[in-house]
Scaffold this active site. Sequence first.
Site, mmCIF file in Angstrom:
data_model
loop_
_atom_site.group_PDB
_atom_site.id
_atom_site.type_symbol
_atom_site.label_atom_id
_atom_site.label_comp_id
_atom_site.label_asym_id
_atom_site.label_seq_id
_atom_site.Cartn_x
_atom_site.Cartn_y
_atom_site.Cartn_z
ATOM 1 N N ARG A 257 0.842 14.785 13.514
ATOM 2 C CA ARG A 257 1.371 14.570 12.158
ATOM 3 C C ARG A 257 1.399 15.848 11.318
ATOM 4 O O ARG A 257 0.630 16.008 10.355
ATOM 5 C CB ARG A 257 0.589 13.464 11.449
ATOM 6 C CG ARG A 257 0.724 12.139 12.139
ATOM 7 C CD ARG A 257 -0.066 11.053 11.463
ATOM 8 N NE ARG A 257 0.712 10.336 10.458
ATOM 9 C CZ ARG A 257 0.261 9.254 9.819
ATOM 10 N NH1 ARG A 257 -0.927 8.792 10.060
ATOM 11 N NH2 ARG A 257 1.021 8.641 8.946
ATOM 12 N N ILE B 295 8.204 7.089 16.939
ATOM 13 C CA ILE B 295 7.864 7.814 15.699
ATOM 14 C C ILE B 295 6.608 8.673 15.889
ATOM 15 O O ILE B 295 6.587 9.844 15.534
ATOM 16 C CB ILE B 295 7.622 6.837 14.514
ATOM 17 C CG1 ILE B 295 8.788 5.856 14.380
ATOM 18 C CG2 ILE B 295 7.360 7.596 13.211
ATOM 19 C CD1 ILE B 295 10.050 6.395 13.796
ATOM 20 N N ASP C 168 4.800 0.691 12.009
ATOM 21 C CA ASP C 168 3.601 0.044 11.459
ATOM 22 C C ASP C 168 3.465 -1.419 11.889
ATOM 23 O O ASP C 168 2.464 -2.056 11.567
ATOM 24 C CB ASP C 168 3.600 0.127 9.923
ATOM 25 C CG ASP C 168 3.256 1.516 9.427
ATOM 26 O OD1 ASP C 168 2.841 2.355 10.252
ATOM 27 O OD2 ASP C 168 3.383 1.764 8.214
ATOM 28 N N CYS D 55 -5.620 13.358 12.976
ATOM 29 C CA CYS D 55 -5.318 11.965 12.680
ATOM 30 C C CYS D 55 -5.271 11.209 13.983
ATOM 31 O O CYS D 55 -4.845 11.741 14.996
ATOM 32 C CB CYS D 55 -3.977 11.882 11.986
ATOM 33 S SG CYS D 55 -3.406 10.207 11.841
ATOM 34 N N SER E 110 11.318 11.726 7.494
ATOM 35 C CA SER E 110 9.883 11.643 7.187
ATOM 36 C C SER E 110 9.704 10.943 5.841
ATOM 37 O O SER E 110 10.249 11.377 4.820
ATOM 38 C CB SER E 110 9.270 13.051 7.120
ATOM 39 O OG SER E 110 8.044 13.017 6.389
ATOM 40 N N ARG F 7 -8.718 -0.467 4.675
ATOM 41 C CA ARG F 7 -7.856 0.561 4.102
ATOM 42 C C ARG F 7 -6.514 -0.033 3.675
ATOM 43 O O ARG F 7 -5.912 0.429 2.720
ATOM 44 C CB ARG F 7 -7.584 1.668 5.127
ATOM 45 C CG ARG F 7 -8.754 2.572 5.394
ATOM 46 C CD ARG F 7 -8.316 3.735 6.259
ATOM 47 N NE ARG F 7 -7.003 4.199 5.817
ATOM 48 C CZ ARG F 7 -6.042 4.642 6.619
ATOM 49 N NH1 ARG F 7 -6.244 4.718 7.916
ATOM 50 N NH2 ARG F 7 -4.893 5.022 6.144
ATOM 51 N N LYS G 148 0.835 -1.207 0.000
ATOM 52 C CA LYS G 148 0.000 0.000 0.000
ATOM 53 C C LYS G 148 0.871 1.258 0.000
ATOM 54 O O LYS G 148 0.642 2.182 -0.764
ATOM 55 C CB LYS G 148 -0.895 0.013 1.251
ATOM 56 C CG LYS G 148 -1.629 1.326 1.463
ATOM 57 C CD LYS G 148 -2.488 1.313 2.705
ATOM 58 C CE LYS G 148 -1.777 1.706 3.970
ATOM 59 N NZ LYS G 148 -1.514 3.141 4.129
ATOM 60 N N ASN G 149 1.874 1.275 0.868
ATOM 61 C CA ASN G 149 2.654 2.498 1.047
ATOM 62 C C ASN G 149 3.582 2.805 -0.127
ATOM 63 O O ASN G 149 4.158 3.895 -0.184
ATOM 64 C CB ASN G 149 3.463 2.441 2.352
ATOM 65 C CG ASN G 149 2.567 2.645 3.564
ATOM 66 O OD1 ASN G 149 1.356 2.849 3.432
ATOM 67 N ND2 ASN G 149 3.169 2.582 4.755
HETATM 68 C C1 UD1 Z 1 4.358 6.967 6.433
HETATM 69 C C2 UD1 Z 1 3.526 5.718 6.256
HETATM 70 C C3 UD1 Z 1 3.003 5.229 7.598
HETATM 71 C C4 UD1 Z 1 4.164 5.033 8.564
HETATM 72 C C5 UD1 Z 1 5.042 6.271 8.632
HETATM 73 C C6 UD1 Z 1 6.305 6.048 9.446
HETATM 74 C C7 UD1 Z 1 2.521 5.868 4.064
HETATM 75 C C8 UD1 Z 1 1.285 6.057 3.249
HETATM 76 N N1 UD1 Z 1 2.397 6.026 5.384
HETATM 77 O O1 UD1 Z 1 3.516 7.969 7.002
HETATM 78 O O2 UD1 Z 1 2.315 3.991 7.371
HETATM 79 O O3 UD1 Z 1 3.649 4.764 9.849
HETATM 80 O O4 UD1 Z 1 5.446 6.671 7.306
HETATM 81 O O5 UD1 Z 1 7.026 4.985 8.947
HETATM 82 O O6 UD1 Z 1 3.570 5.545 3.545
HETATM 83 N N2 UD1 Z 1 6.675 14.693 10.735
HETATM 84 C C9 UD1 Z 1 6.884 15.999 11.037
HETATM 85 N N3 UD1 Z 1 6.746 16.916 10.031
HETATM 86 C C10 UD1 Z 1 6.410 16.569 8.759
HETATM 87 C C11 UD1 Z 1 6.208 15.211 8.465
HETATM 88 C C12 UD1 Z 1 6.344 14.288 9.479
HETATM 89 O O7 UD1 Z 1 7.190 16.355 12.167
HETATM 90 O O8 UD1 Z 1 6.304 17.447 7.884
HETATM 91 C C13 UD1 Z 1 6.814 13.677 11.806
HETATM 92 C C14 UD1 Z 1 5.548 12.871 12.059
HETATM 93 O O9 UD1 Z 1 4.669 13.556 12.922
HETATM 94 C C15 UD1 Z 1 6.111 11.615 12.663
HETATM 95 C C16 UD1 Z 1 7.424 11.434 11.916
HETATM 96 O O10 UD1 Z 1 7.758 12.710 11.369
HETATM 97 O O11 UD1 Z 1 6.401 11.825 14.009
HETATM 98 C C17 UD1 Z 1 7.388 10.413 10.795
HETATM 99 O O12 UD1 Z 1 6.293 10.679 9.964
HETATM 100 P P1 UD1 Z 1 6.325 10.342 8.412
HETATM 101 O O13 UD1 Z 1 7.487 9.449 8.128
HETATM 102 O O14 UD1 Z 1 6.219 11.592 7.629
HETATM 103 O O15 UD1 Z 1 4.986 9.494 8.240
HETATM 104 P P2 UD1 Z 1 4.008 9.482 6.998
HETATM 105 O O16 UD1 Z 1 4.755 9.749 5.743
HETATM 106 O O17 UD1 Z 1 2.810 10.309 7.297
#
Ligand code: UD1
Length: 430
Positions: free
Chosen positions: A131, A338, A316, A126, A173, A408, A22-23
């Site tokens: 996030r 995370i 995850d 969320c 991220s 999902r 999915k991801n």
């Molecule tokens: C993706 C995955 C999700 C997984 C996560 C971490 C998909 C569709 N989703 O989510 O399943 O759990 O990676 O492996 O691929 N953060 C910030 N600022 C930002 C962006 C992120 O502070 O602009 C923080 C988030 O709050 C979190 C951390 O960074 O604490 C990691 O988040 P991120 O890797 O961005 O997760 P997603 O991409 O949303």
Amino acid sequence: MDRIKIVGGGKLTGTIPISGAKNAALPLLIASLLTADRLTLKNVPNLADVNLLVRILRNHGVDLAVDGKRADGASHLGETFHLTARDIVDTTAPYEMVSRMRASFWVLGPLIARMRQAKVSLPGGCAIGTRPVDLHLQGLKALGAEIDIDRGYVLAKAPKGLRGARIIFPKVSVGATHNVLLAAALAKGETVIENAAREPEVGDVADCLVKMGVRIDGIGTSTLRIQGKDRLEGAVHTVLPDRIEAGTFAMAVAATGGDVLLQGARGIDLTTALEALRQTGTDVTEVEGGLRIVRNGNGLLPISIETQPFPGFPTDLQAQLMALMTRAQGTSVIRETIFENRFMHVQELARLGADIQLHGDTATIKGVKALQGAPVMATDLRASVSLVIAALTADGETTINRVYHLDRGFERLEEKLSRCGANIERISAS
Ligand code: UD1
């Protein structure tokens, strides 16, 4: 709303085909926005999140054709999507859609890169924490996008197009890496992303972009060097297998006992999680065509882990590991680094008789002799599948409500498990 009923107690034995990730599928679908030519994606999983993203992409003008039904027995190969974004007719991604799936925010980078403007809703609240998207915006600004936030929307423009830049992410991220990587593919000159996410799904997207004509060095490392192009070509790409689905079923087998081949799963994408499973006393072997998971008779040993970006233990799989540890012979400790607030499964596991104490980001799980079936509530995607694992080992019947969370991200979950002997059934809402 559909529910899932599980009667626990049996072992799992057989073969489970692992679906496309999915991801990876989500950002790969979004990559179709980068070219007027056809992008063909094979092994796309049939999931609610994929269907929702398709609706969003269609709004932007992406045309989708799906290959006809496969012969019986080959459905695990997923579907083949042909996506063509000849003309982008709308550069707005509305709140009603983005708020339902966070990954749809990643259309922002490709839209600015190709159309020089975009209006994309902020993803909003969320279940697993705040996030934010600051890193996404930081990266896109570095590429030259002018960004304003107005009434819940990101308004972005780059009248002269994006240009390459060096971006150092202060934090790893996945989403920000995808967003910037996709945008950089159409930016002028070289972009360097430092502290990029190394998740295999990022590598899969980068591999696809290479097929579309972009030069990318450092794929699989934390430094990505992207040479942008004026125009990208179409390509044919196969979505990589879902490591989270594979890890989930591996934990289910460890929990119930049994012997299962996870067909198509790749050990290289799951090293830390498989190591954790081995520490519990589960046999994990890489065999031709997948991973074999065996646990017979022996009790589970407790372990301590903390979640980390790849190649660390994936957040995850945190909930699933916790479900497994509820039955270990001793005390396990799981620290979530995370996401804040990714412990909603704890309350529900407790309803089944688990003994879990929470202190901030750390859960201490005392293994119990048995869990008892009960009605429980799915709260988010990974949390809900942890309840499935717990229910498979519990005495008696468990009903899991709100299973749309499962739909999902898990393709044909009941079917895959029941083929291996699980007593699991979906009760459709009439
Ligand atoms: C993706 C995955 C999700 C997984 C996560 C971490 C998909 C569709 N989703 O989510 O399943 O759990 O990676 O492996 O691929 N953060 C910030 N600022 C930002 C962006 C992120 O502070 O602009 C923080 C988030 O709050 C979190 C951390 O960074 O604490 C990691 O988040 P991120 O890797 O961005 O997760 P997603 O991409 O949303």
